[in-house]
Design a protein around this motif. Structure first.
Motif, PDB file in Angstrom:
ATOM      1  N   LEU A 180      -3.785   6.924  -5.044  1.00  0.00           N
ATOM      2  CA  LEU A 180      -2.787   5.868  -5.260  1.00  0.00           C
ATOM      3  C   LEU A 180      -2.179   5.403  -3.946  1.00  0.00           C
ATOM      4  O   LEU A 180      -1.952   4.203  -3.741  1.00  0.00           O
ATOM      5  N   CYS A 203      -4.546   3.166  -2.249  1.00  0.00           N
ATOM      6  CA  CYS A 203      -4.514   1.863  -2.928  1.00  0.00           C
ATOM      7  C   CYS A 203      -3.336   1.029  -2.447  1.00  0.00           C
ATOM      8  O   CYS A 203      -3.472  -0.172  -2.204  1.00  0.00           O
ATOM      9  N   GLN A 204      -2.173   1.657  -2.297  1.00  0.00           N
ATOM     10  CA  GLN A 204      -1.009   0.926  -1.783  1.00  0.00           C
ATOM     11  C   GLN A 204      -1.278   0.393  -0.384  1.00  0.00           C
ATOM     12  O   GLN A 204      -0.996  -0.765  -0.083  1.00  0.00           O
ATOM     13  N   TRP A 227      -5.769   0.909  -8.126  1.00  0.00           N
ATOM     14  CA  TRP A 227      -4.415   1.329  -8.513  1.00  0.00           C
ATOM     15  C   TRP A 227      -4.306   1.330 -10.033  1.00  0.00           C
ATOM     16  O   TRP A 227      -3.840   2.297 -10.631  1.00  0.00           O
ATOM     17  N   THR A 273     -11.420   0.304  -2.218  1.00  0.00           N
ATOM     18  CA  THR A 273     -10.447  -0.786  -2.287  1.00  0.00           C
ATOM     19  C   THR A 273     -11.006  -2.028  -1.606  1.00  0.00           C
ATOM     20  O   THR A 273     -10.837  -3.140  -2.107  1.00  0.00           O
TER      21      THR A 273
END
Length: 134
Positions: free
Chosen positions: A28, A31-32, A40, A120
């Motif tokens: 996560l 992903c941010q 996410w 990503t």
């Protein structure tokens, strides 16, 4: 190609020395940092299902100043922040990770982060968007 990618991703999950909750927090966080909306969306659900508290997910952007995270989570998230920044991991972060996870854990952590940085970017390049159904 996609079958091979799926096999590798399964190995990252099933053969890792890093606990599942820490792996999900790291995913996560990657992903941010990489604007990975699709991943996410997928991994918030996974993290929730394995028991990562909602507060940890909500506070993830501010993990370094939050008291919600364990020492091992902090070590892994710090490693993820540095590795995701394209500048490598400094010696202090590397040694903390070695102390927390051992050599196999550090390799597993680095492989996980590298995979999701790539994922990503892969999803963004192909304009894969989160499912509107959540």
């Amino acid at each position: 190609m996609f079958r091979s990618m799926a096999t590798y991703a399964a190995a990252l999950r099933s053969e890792s020395a890093i606990s599942a909750p820490i792996r999900q927090l790291v995913v996560l966080r990657v992903c941010q940092l990489n604007d990975g909306a699709y991943e996410w969306n997928v991994h918030v659900g996974v993290a929730s299902k394995i028991g990562v508290p909602p507060g940890k997910i909500e506070e993830l952007r501010n993990w370094s100043s939050s008291d919600l995270y364990s020492n091992d989570e902090r070590v892994a998230l710090g490693f993820a922040d540095q590795m995701s920044a394209n500048s490598g991991v400094d010696e202090a972060a590397f040694q903390k990770a070695m102390g927390a996870f051992g050599a196999k854990g550090v390799v597993d952590l680095a492989a996980l982060i590298a995979w999701y940085v790539g994922n990503t970017r892969f999803a963004k390049a192909l304009e894969i968007v989160p499912d509107a159904r959540g």
